[in-house]
Design an enzyme around this catalytic site. Structure first.
Site, PDB file in Angstrom:
ATOM      1  CG  ASP A  93      -0.191  -0.283   2.527  1.00 42.20           C
ATOM      2  OD1 ASP A  93       1.037  -0.051   2.585  1.00 42.20           O
ATOM      3  OD2 ASP A  93      -0.831  -0.744   3.485  1.00 42.20           O
ATOM      4  CD  GLU A 115       0.364  -7.105   3.070  1.00 39.93           C
ATOM      5  OE1 GLU A 115       0.798  -7.753   4.031  1.00 39.93           O
ATOM      6  OE2 GLU A 115       0.759  -5.962   2.780  1.00 39.93           O
ATOM      7  CD  GLU A 129       0.709   4.199   4.906  1.00 43.42           C
ATOM      8  OE1 GLU A 129       1.917   4.288   5.206  1.00 43.42           O
ATOM      9  OE2 GLU A 129      -0.162   4.999   5.334  1.00 43.42           O
ATOM     10  CG  HIS A 202       7.350   2.930  11.238  1.00 40.75           C
ATOM     11  ND1 HIS A 202       6.780   1.795  11.761  1.00 40.75           N
ATOM     12  CD2 HIS A 202       6.890   3.052   9.970  1.00 40.75           C
ATOM     13  CE1 HIS A 202       6.014   1.238  10.837  1.00 40.75           C
ATOM     14  NE2 HIS A 202       6.055   1.969   9.750  1.00 40.75           N
ATOM     15  NE  ARG A 204       3.587  10.578   6.139  1.00 40.29           N
ATOM     16  CZ  ARG A 204       3.816   9.623   5.258  1.00 40.29           C
ATOM     17  NH1 ARG A 204       3.205   8.449   5.387  1.00 40.29           N
ATOM     18  NH2 ARG A 204       4.652   9.817   4.261  1.00 40.29           N
ATOM     19  CG  HIS A 235      11.786   5.411  11.337  1.00 39.29           C
ATOM     20  ND1 HIS A 235      12.011   6.623  10.714  1.00 39.29           N
ATOM     21  CD2 HIS A 235      11.239   4.600  10.391  1.00 39.29           C
ATOM     22  CE1 HIS A 235      11.613   6.543   9.457  1.00 39.29           C
ATOM     23  NE2 HIS A 235      11.142   5.340   9.231  1.00 39.29           N
TER      24      HIS A 235
END
Length: 370
Positions: A93, A115, A129, A202, A204, A235
């Protein structure tokens, strides 16, 4: 055929597909790296003995999602015109996947989505995503769903049933193969008898106050459980590190380490007692090795794991996380009340099924059995 990937997780999940396709006598497979995670792709693919045949260079400092999408389309279109693959595959995605689906559509080349069918039902979560995978589904000619639930999501959206195939998740193929290697590196050193918690953050959504809440939960758990040590591969995002280091950097049993490669992450997964993560990949991988997962998100596009008892949603509120993890750490039952057994995402043969289905679609194989 052309297999397109751009990020480190895509490399993990596409590597078994590339390997399975190249084992078919009819398949001519090229691998394109778009460069979305340019420095991570090569070493990741090398673990599986794969080298990209084609590359793009799309990343620029500070570019927006729209700029990245435009660069991907500009790079992909002439490449597809030149290579003229019979089928294009991409996984997941990311912006690479969305752009690959669009560029294939513009060139009238069939697109296969590995997927497929993951959904939260909220276009803003995760962003971008959820939009990417919904949009890619409208374009794909082949949908390789990791679970029956993902297939149902696609059917509810009006996707033709004959184009949707439940294959299992290729992350299982990759992880089970790597975790069984005799040369797997060691995990992280902890005190004898200590329980290790693997922590990753990690996304947003988990920045600013959300990240602070997660860190406060770790501080509280660190104080309550002297036999627990946290290992946090950080990250590289400097904004994330600017929050994490002041809150967790001085705690003696919280190990802030640099990001690790796939082999070392597999070793940490084997070593840990539980996983605290907002990663989609780790949600899938941890149960395959019998590790409980606390998901640091309010929603997940992998509800099968929660419904089957392999994972629990705890969000980013400090009190909620602390209460849930403390209850697990104090639970005397094996597994702390989490499900144990076969993962909802299959038996590690998803890539073989996908390769056979591609062969059937292209008329190269009589059937699609694994």
């Amino acid at each position: 055929m052309l297999c397109v990937l751009g990020t480190r997780p895509e490399a993990v999940k596409m590597a078994p597909v590339i390997t399975a396709l190249r084992a078919r006598p009819w398949a001519q497979v090229s691998v394109l790296s778009t460069g979305q995670h340019r420095d991570m792709i090569g070493p990741m693919l090398a673990i599986f003995g794969i080298t990209p045949d084609l590359t793009l260079d799309v990343m620029r400092p500070g570019q927006s999602l729209s700029e990245l999408t435009a660069r991907l389309l500009q790079g992909l279109d002439p490449l597809l015109a030149r290579e003229a693959p019979a089928l294009v595959l991409a996984q997941g995605d990311t912006t690479t996947v969305l752009a690959t689906a669009m560029a294939s559509f513009h060139r009238q080349i069939p697109f296969g989505h590995v997927e497929a069918g993951l959904r939260t039902g909220d276009m803003a979560y995760p962003f971008p995503e959820e939009f990417n995978r919904v949009a890619a589904a409208r374009i794909a000619a082949l949908h390789f769903a990791p679970s029956a639930g993902a297939r149902e999501n696609l059917l509810r959206e009006g996707i033709a049933a004959e184009s949707v195939h439940v294959t299992g998740n290729t992350v299982m193929d990759a992880l089970l193969e790597v975790a069984a290697r005799p040369d797997l590196p060691p995990g992280h050193p902890v005190a004898p008898g200590a329980r290790m918690v693997l922590l990753t953050i990690h996304r947003r959504e988990n920045t600013g106050p959300a990240l602070e809440g997660i860190c406060r939960a770790v501080v509280a758990l660190h104080e309550r459980f002297p036999d627990v040590e946290f290992v946090y591969p950080m990250h590289p995002n400097p904004e994330l590190r600017a929050v994490v280091r002041p809150l967790l950097g001085g705690l003696p049993r919280v190990h802030l380490i640099e990001a690790v490669d796939y082999l070392h992450m597999a070793a940490l997964l084997k070593q840990c007692a539980l996983v605290l993560t907002d990663s989609g990949g780790l949600q899938e991988e941890a149960p395959a090795l019998g590790k409980p997962v606390f998901v640091l998100r309010a929603e997940t596009e992998r509800p099968e794991l929660v419904e089957a008892g392999f994972a629990r949603l705890v969000g980013h509120e400090a009190e909620v996380i602390e209460t849930a993890v403390a209850a697990f750490l104090q639970d005397p039952r094996p597994g702390g009340g989490f499900a144990r057994g076969v993962s909802p995402y299959g038996d590690g043969r998803a890539a073989v099924r996908i390769a056979a289905l591609c062969g059937a679609f292209l008329g190269m194989e009589a059937g699609a059995g694994a």
